[in-house]
Design a protein around this motif. Structure first.
Motif, PDB file in Angstrom:
ATOM      1  N   SER A   1     132.060  95.724  87.907  1.00 45.05           N
ATOM      2  CA  SER A   1     130.625  95.992  88.025  1.00 45.05           C
ATOM      3  C   SER A   1     130.079  95.470  89.351  1.00 45.05           C
ATOM      4  N   LEU A   2     130.543  94.292  89.778  1.00 44.71           N
ATOM      5  CA  LEU A   2     130.073  93.744  91.048  1.00 44.71           C
ATOM      6  C   LEU A   2     130.573  94.579  92.224  1.00 44.71           C
ATOM      7  N   VAL A   3     131.760  95.146  92.107  1.00 45.37           N
ATOM      8  CA  VAL A   3     132.246  96.048  93.153  1.00 45.37           C
ATOM      9  C   VAL A   3     131.391  97.314  93.194  1.00 45.37           C
ATOM     10  N   ILE A   4     130.942  97.796  92.035  1.00 44.11           N
ATOM     11  CA  ILE A   4     130.013  98.932  92.015  1.00 44.11           C
ATOM     12  C   ILE A   4     128.762  98.581  92.810  1.00 44.11           C
ATOM     13  N   GLU A   5     128.190  97.403  92.557  1.00 44.25           N
ATOM     14  CA  GLU A   5     126.986  96.989  93.271  1.00 44.25           C
ATOM     15  C   GLU A   5     127.247  96.863  94.773  1.00 44.25           C
ATOM     16  N   LYS A   6     128.399  96.316  95.117  1.00 43.76           N
ATOM     17  CA  LYS A   6     128.757  96.178  96.530  1.00 43.76           C
ATOM     18  C   LYS A   6     128.859  97.539  97.218  1.00 43.76           C
ATOM     19  N   THR A   7     129.403  98.511  96.515  1.00 42.54           N
ATOM     20  CA  THR A   7     129.589  99.848  97.080  1.00 42.54           C
ATOM     21  C   THR A   7     128.264 100.589  97.204  1.00 42.54           C
ATOM     22  N   ILE A   8     127.375 100.352  96.256  1.00 43.48           N
ATOM     23  CA  ILE A   8     126.073 101.029  96.255  1.00 43.48           C
ATOM     24  C   ILE A   8     125.150 100.479  97.337  1.00 43.48           C
ATOM     25  N   ALA A   9     125.127  99.161  97.493  1.00 43.69           N
ATOM     26  CA  ALA A   9     124.139  98.507  98.352  1.00 43.69           C
ATOM     27  C   ALA A   9     124.413  98.764  99.835  1.00 43.69           C
ATOM     28  N   ASP A  10     123.348  98.999 100.587  1.00 42.81           N
ATOM     29  CA  ASP A  10     123.468  99.129 102.039  1.00 42.81           C
ATOM     30  C   ASP A  10     123.673  97.756 102.673  1.00 42.81           C
ATOM     31  N   VAL A  11     124.102  97.753 103.927  1.00 45.05           N
ATOM     32  CA  VAL A  11     124.257  96.488 104.636  1.00 45.05           C
ATOM     33  C   VAL A  11     122.877  95.970 105.029  1.00 45.05           C
ATOM     34  N   SER A  12     122.765  94.660 105.118  1.00 43.25           N
ATOM     35  CA  SER A  12     121.499  94.047 105.492  1.00 43.25           C
ATOM     36  C   SER A  12     121.143  94.382 106.934  1.00 43.25           C
TER      37      SER A  12
ATOM     38  N   ARG B   1     140.621  84.932  99.944  1.00 42.77           N
ATOM     39  CA  ARG B   1     141.778  85.418 100.704  1.00 42.77           C
ATOM     40  C   ARG B   1     143.080  85.114  99.969  1.00 42.77           C
ATOM     41  N   SER B   2     143.200  83.906  99.411  1.00 42.27           N
ATOM     42  CA  SER B   2     144.433  83.499  98.741  1.00 42.27           C
ATOM     43  C   SER B   2     144.725  84.337  97.507  1.00 42.27           C
ATOM     44  N   TRP B   3     143.675  84.656  96.764  1.00 42.70           N
ATOM     45  CA  TRP B   3     143.863  85.370  95.512  1.00 42.70           C
ATOM     46  C   TRP B   3     143.640  86.868  95.632  1.00 42.70           C
ATOM     47  N   GLY B   4     143.237  87.328  96.798  1.00 45.94           N
ATOM     48  CA  GLY B   4     143.006  88.758  96.974  1.00 45.94           C
ATOM     49  C   GLY B   4     141.778  89.262  96.250  1.00 45.94           C
ATOM     50  N   HIS B   5     140.776  88.384  96.102  1.00 47.03           N
ATOM     51  CA  HIS B   5     139.535  88.769  95.436  1.00 47.03           C
ATOM     52  C   HIS B   5     138.516  89.226  96.470  1.00 47.03           C
ATOM     53  N   GLU B   6     137.923  90.389  96.259  1.00 51.12           N
ATOM     54  CA  GLU B   6     136.938  90.865  97.229  1.00 51.12           C
ATOM     55  C   GLU B   6     135.525  90.444  96.883  1.00 51.12           C
ATOM     56  N   VAL B   7     135.320  89.884  95.681  1.00 56.94           N
ATOM     57  CA  VAL B   7     134.008  89.390  95.280  1.00 56.94           C
ATOM     58  C   VAL B   7     134.191  88.089  94.502  1.00 56.94           C
ATOM     59  N   ILE B   8     133.129  87.273  94.482  1.00 57.22           N
ATOM     60  CA  ILE B   8     133.126  86.009  93.740  1.00 57.22           C
ATOM     61  C   ILE B   8     132.075  86.112  92.641  1.00 57.22           C
ATOM     62  N   LEU B   9     132.496  85.973  91.402  1.00 62.05           N
ATOM     63  CA  LEU B   9     131.617  86.190  90.258  1.00 62.05           C
ATOM     64  C   LEU B   9     130.750  84.975  89.946  1.00 62.05           C
ATOM     65  N   ASN B  10     129.615  85.254  89.307  1.00 60.25           N
ATOM     66  CA  ASN B  10     128.851  84.240  88.596  1.00 60.25           C
ATOM     67  C   ASN B  10     129.362  84.281  87.163  1.00 60.25           C
TER      68      ASN B  10
END
Length: 374
Positions: free
Chosen positions: A327-338, A305-314
C-alpha cells in the motif's frame, strides 16, 4: 462486567449501516490487491495499477481548496514509527497530528467539505495504549512531551467554516478514534453527557470508513485491542456512518483509496492540487520513509539498503505487514515529487515526524508541515 472483560468475551453491538456510499467506485486496484501468487506478484501489480490510477485521477480536476491545521504533538515509540530501521538511543520520537480541510464543488454545483483526521485528542487519549502510556507521564512530565496546538472546532472557526457546512469526516483508519462529540449519540454517555444524548457538533456530517474496519471493531483480536475504542461507536446513530467498500472518488481531485495493511480498513486520501498529486495517510511518519536512501536519520538508509526495502513502514500494529508495504508503494507511485526538494515525494503523513531535543537521532531530513491549495 468491565469493558475490557466484555471485549475479551463477547462481540460488541456496533451498528452496521446498510447505507450505499453515493460515490463513484474506483476499481483500478481491485485485481492488484488480490492477485494470485502471493504478495510479491501483488506488489508488481499494485505498482502498475498505481501508474494507471495517476493518469485517470489527474483528469478528474482539482478541489477548490485544501488547508491543514496542527492539532497535537505527542510521543510515539521509535520502534513503531521507523520500523526496524532507526538506531536512535531514545525509545520515543515526536509526531504532529494534523487535520486537513478539503472543499470541492460537485458536478451539480453543490459545495462539499471534508475534514480528514478530525481527531478529538481529549477523548482519544482514553485509547488503551495511550491511557497506559499516560500512567508513566503524569502532570508536568506530560507537558514535556505533549503540546496541544488547537482543537477541531477551533480549527474550523479559524478556517471560517460553520460546523453545519461539513459533509464528511474521515480518518486513514479508526485507531484511537472517538467520534461521539462529532456525530452525536442515541443515548446519554456517562463521560460526556450523562443526562441526555450527545448533540452532534457536525449535525450534517457522516463518517466515511471502510466497511471491513467497522465490522472488525465489533470483535477485535487481542493484538488490535490496545489501539481501538470500539465501545464508543455503539451509540453513534447508524445513519451517521457511511461504509465504503474499497476505493472511491469523492469529487474533482479528491479520492479515498483502500490501502489495507496497517489496519484492515486503512484508507489514504489522495488530492490533485496546484503542485500535483498528494497521498495522505499514516502508513509512514515521514516523507523520507518513501525514499529512505535520502534519509539522514541514523540507520534508516543503511537498513533500507541492507534489506532491500524501498519504504519504511509505520508499524505499531502489524496486521498484514506485506499488505501495508504494498500500500505504501502505491502511495509512493501515485504521489508527485516535492517541488521544494525532488528527492522526496508529496506524501503527507497525517501524523508527521518532527524533531525534538528530547529525542536525539530522530530529527527528520525533510518535512512538509502543511498542504496549501486554492
Amino acid at each position: 462486567m468491565s469493558i475490557a472483560e466484555r471485549l475479551a468475551t463477547e462481540p460488541l453491538a456496533i451498528p452496521r449501516p446498510a447505507t450505499t456510499a453515493p460515490f463513484a467506485r474506483i476499481d483500478t486496484f481491485d485485481k492488484a490487491l488480490t492477485a494470485p501468487g502471493g504478495f510479491g506478484p501483488r506488489l508488481r501489480a499494485s505498482r502498475t495499477a498505481a501508474l494507471d490510477f495517476r493518469r485517470e485521477f489527474a483528469a478528474t480536476g482539482t478541489p477548490d481548496s485544501v488547508r491543514t491545521h496542527d492539532l497535537i504533538s505527542l510521543p510515539y515509540p521509535t520502534g513503531y514509527g521507523l520500523f526496524r530501521a532507526a538506531i536512535s538511543p531514545t525509545p520515543f520520537l515526536t509526531i504532529v497530528n494534523r487535520m486537513l480541510i478539503v472543499r470541492w464543488t460537485d458536478t451539480d454545483g453543490t459545495r462539499r467539505t471534508l475534514l480528514f483526521e478530525p481527531s478529538d485528542h481529549e477523548l482519544d487519549s482514553y485509547t488503551p495504549y495511550f491511557a497506559e502510556l499516560q500512567r508513566y507521564t503524569p502532570g508536568p512530565l506530560r507537558n514535556l512531551f505533549v503540546h496541544e496546538y488547537t482543537d477541531v472546532l477551533s480549527a474550523c472557526r479559524t478556517a471560517g467554516i460553520d460546523p453545519a457546512e461539513v459533509d464528511y469526516l474521515a480518518f486513514d483508519h479508526l485507531h484511537t478514534q472517538d467520534v461521539r462529540r462529532w456525530l452525536g449519540t442515541t443515548r446519554p454517555q456517562a463521560d460526556i453527557s450523562p443526562n441526555a444524548p450527545v448533540a452532534a457538533a457536525f449535525p450534517n456530517a457522516t463518517l466515511l470508513a471502510q466497511r471491513d474496519e467497522l465490522e472488525a471493531m465489533a470483535d477485535l483480536h487481542p493484538f488490535q485491542r490496545p489501539w481501538y475504542q470500539p465501545a464508543t461507536f455503539v451509540d453513534v446513530p447508524p445513519e451517521k456512518i457511511t461504509p465504503l467498500d474499497g476505493s472511491v472518488l469523492l469529487g474533482p481531485g479528491v479520492a479515498l483509496l483502500a490501502t489495507p495493511g496497517h489496519a484492515m480498513g486503512n484508507q489514504s486520501l489522495v488530492l490533485n492540487t496546484d503542485t500535483g498529486i498528494w497521498a495522505i495517510s499514516e502508513n509512514a511518519i515521514a516523507a523520507e520513509c518513501l525514499t529512505p536512501e535520502h534519509s539522514r536519520i541514523p540507520g534508516v538508509s543503511r537498513s533500507a539498503r541492507s534489506w532491500g526495502h524501498e519504504v519504511i513502514l509505520n508499524a505499531n500494529t502489524i496486521e498484514t505487514t506485506y499488505e501495508q508495504y504494498n500500500s505504501l508503494v502505491i502511495e509512493k507511485t501515485i504521489a508527485d515529487v516535492s517541488q521544494r526538494d525532488s528527492r522526496f515525494r508529496q506524501f503527507f503523513p497525517s501524523s508527521e515526524l518532527t524533531g525534538a531535543r528530547l529525542n536525539p537521532g530522530t530529527t527528520p531530513t525533510f518535512t512538509h508541515r502543511a498542504i496549501g491549495h486554492g
